[in-house]
Write a protein that holds these residues in place. Sequence first.
Motif, short mmCIF file in Angstrom:
data_model
loop_
_atom_site.label_atom_id
_atom_site.label_comp_id
_atom_site.label_asym_id
_atom_site.label_seq_id
_atom_site.Cartn_x
_atom_site.Cartn_y
_atom_site.Cartn_z
N LEU A 63 45.94 30.01 -17.58
CA LEU A 63 46.76 30.43 -18.71
C LEU A 63 46.36 31.84 -19.15
CD1 LEU A 63 46.70 27.20 -20.87
CD2 LEU A 63 48.60 28.07 -19.54
N PRO A 64 47.32 32.63 -19.61
CA PRO A 64 46.98 33.99 -20.04
C PRO A 64 46.06 33.97 -21.26
CG PRO A 64 49.32 33.54 -20.35
CD PRO A 64 48.73 32.34 -19.73
N SER B 209 48.13 42.02 -30.16
CA SER B 209 47.52 41.19 -29.12
C SER B 209 48.10 41.59 -27.77
CB SER B 209 47.79 39.71 -29.38
OG SER B 209 47.20 39.30 -30.59
N PHE B 210 47.22 41.87 -26.83
CA PHE B 210 47.62 42.23 -25.48
C PHE B 210 47.41 41.03 -24.58
CE2 PHE B 210 46.75 46.16 -27.56
CZ PHE B 210 47.69 47.03 -27.04
N GLU B 211 48.49 40.56 -23.98
CA GLU B 211 48.41 39.41 -23.09
C GLU B 211 47.80 39.84 -21.76
OE1 GLU B 211 51.46 35.95 -22.33
OE2 GLU B 211 52.00 37.71 -21.14
N GLN B 212 46.78 39.11 -21.33
CA GLN B 212 46.20 39.35 -20.02
C GLN B 212 47.06 38.64 -18.99
OE1 GLN B 212 43.61 41.46 -19.68
NE2 GLN B 212 43.66 41.73 -21.90
N PRO B 213 47.49 39.32 -17.94
CA PRO B 213 48.50 38.78 -17.03
C PRO B 213 47.98 37.68 -16.11
CG PRO B 213 47.71 40.86 -16.21
CD PRO B 213 47.07 40.65 -17.56
N THR B 214 48.91 36.92 -15.57
CA THR B 214 48.58 35.93 -14.55
C THR B 214 48.92 36.47 -13.16
OG1 THR B 214 50.73 34.88 -14.87
CG2 THR B 214 48.86 33.95 -16.07
N ASN B 215 49.58 37.61 -13.09
CA ASN B 215 49.92 38.25 -11.82
C ASN B 215 48.72 39.08 -11.36
OD1 ASN B 215 50.92 39.90 -9.76
ND2 ASN B 215 52.94 40.03 -10.69
N MET B 216 48.15 38.72 -10.22
CA MET B 216 46.94 39.39 -9.72
C MET B 216 47.18 40.86 -9.37
SD MET B 216 44.37 37.66 -10.02
CE MET B 216 43.97 36.02 -10.50
#
Length: 121
Positions: A56-57, A22-29
């Motif tokens: 949330l990611p 699982s690849f977490e999608q970031p919250t850092n733009m």
Amino acid sequence: MKKLLLLLIVLCTFSCKKYVVSFEQPTNMELDKLKLEVFLDKKKVQDINLNATEELPTYETIDLSISDEGKHLLQVKAKDTTFSYDIKYPEEKYIMVTTHLKSNGKIHVGILKQNYKFRFQ
């Protein structure tokens, strides 16, 4: 008929040997639209494009096949840096990959490995 179909799904789930990544999608733009290249044993298996969110990611999940030995080299390439991790089946069946931007502006890719599913809340 439904019972037979359900039985086949359950058998395939338990008998198919795969890594679940699982690849977490970031919250850092600043990490939005970053391309990650995923390699298993130095062979490219997939590209993942990160889509940043202010909430949330979210997670993008892929399945990677394993060999009979169950030992592999997982590599994630972000820009010009490659991060390498040894993984073993079944001890490290479920893998979560997270991408962070360090304070010095460099990208870091980290992983968590375990033999049971992650619970995302």
